[in-house]
Design an enzyme around this catalytic site. Structure first.
Site, PDB file in Angstrom:
ATOM      1  N   ASP A 138      43.731  26.373  39.477  1.00 12.50           N
ATOM      2  CA  ASP A 138      43.593  27.477  38.528  1.00 12.50           C
ATOM      3  C   ASP A 138      43.052  28.716  39.232  1.00 12.50           C
ATOM      4  OD1 ASP A 138      44.467  25.875  36.471  1.00 12.50           O
ATOM      5  OD2 ASP A 138      42.448  25.402  35.739  1.00 12.50           O
ATOM      6  N   LYS A 139      43.314  29.859  38.636  1.00 12.08           N
ATOM      7  CA  LYS A 139      42.876  31.141  39.206  1.00 12.08           C
ATOM      8  C   LYS A 139      41.394  31.128  39.538  1.00 12.08           C
ATOM      9  CE  LYS A 139      42.272  35.987  37.997  1.00 12.08           C
ATOM     10  NZ  LYS A 139      42.345  37.000  36.949  1.00 12.08           N
TER      11      LYS A 139
END
Length: 196
Positions: A138-139
């Site tokens: 995830d970011k």
């Protein structure tokens, strides 16, 4: 639009269909798969289903996939924290805040843009939007990613992830009043329904 058919194996029995399809169709994200299911591009044994459908052995899944638009990814001179590199793979630390591959919301300044600047040798298995990308973080998650330079390496690594032969270890930072110095959490951990 093109059609793909998948037969569910014993190992995939009782898994959510969106999870199975995300594993089988590596060029699409789970969000895209869920949208395909919602838009009735996916049928199981001739019937439309929901994303939480639990697969059964010998289920026949027919997917009518819309063609993905070609994208022109631009190499960008973004520094990479490379831990290891050879002719087959790149192992790197992905920093928090970096998106792995371009999306509508993040069309540039992604790990893929940085990789394209670093090398012109990345696998094509993940499609034009995700060259070399075998798995994602995830970011807002930092951590080690393995990137494939060749198609054979990509397929080998994808199989290792699919068969759960890769051990992933996550660290978390917590704050507050901690009662014990150590312990084990044996409960489902997921996104907050209100604060994603």
């Amino acid at each position: 639009m093109h059609k793909r058919t998948i037969l569910i194996t014993k190992k995939q029995t009782d898994e959510r269909i969106d999870k199975v399809l995300t594993s089988e169709l590596s060029t699409y994200s789970r969000t895209e798969i869920q949208a395909f299911i919602k838009d009735k591009y996916v049928k199981v044994n001739g019937n439309t289903i929901k994303a939480n459908y639990r697969c059964q052995i010998d289920d026949r899944i027919d997917i009518h996939l819309p063609e993905k638009e070609d994208t022109d990814l631009e190499p960008e001179n973004i520094p990479l924290d490379i831990v290891y590199e050879d002719e087959q793979i790149i192992v790197l630390n992905k920093p928090k805040g970096m998106v792995v591959h371009p999306t509508d919301a993040h069309p540039s300044e992604t790990l893929v843009n940085a990789l394209l600047y670093h090398t012109n040798r990345l696998s094509s298995v993940g499609g034009k939007e995700r060259p070399g990308i075998v798995h994602r973080l995830d970011k807002d998650t930092s951590g080690v990613l393995v990137v494939a330079k060749t198609d054979n390496t990509h397929q080998f690594l994808a199989k290792q992830f699919k068969e759960q032969r890769v051990e992933r270890i996550y660290g978390a930072i917590v704050h507050g009043e901690i009662m014990n110095q150590q312990g084990i959490i044996r409960a489902p951990i997921g996104r907050d329904e209100n604060i994603r």
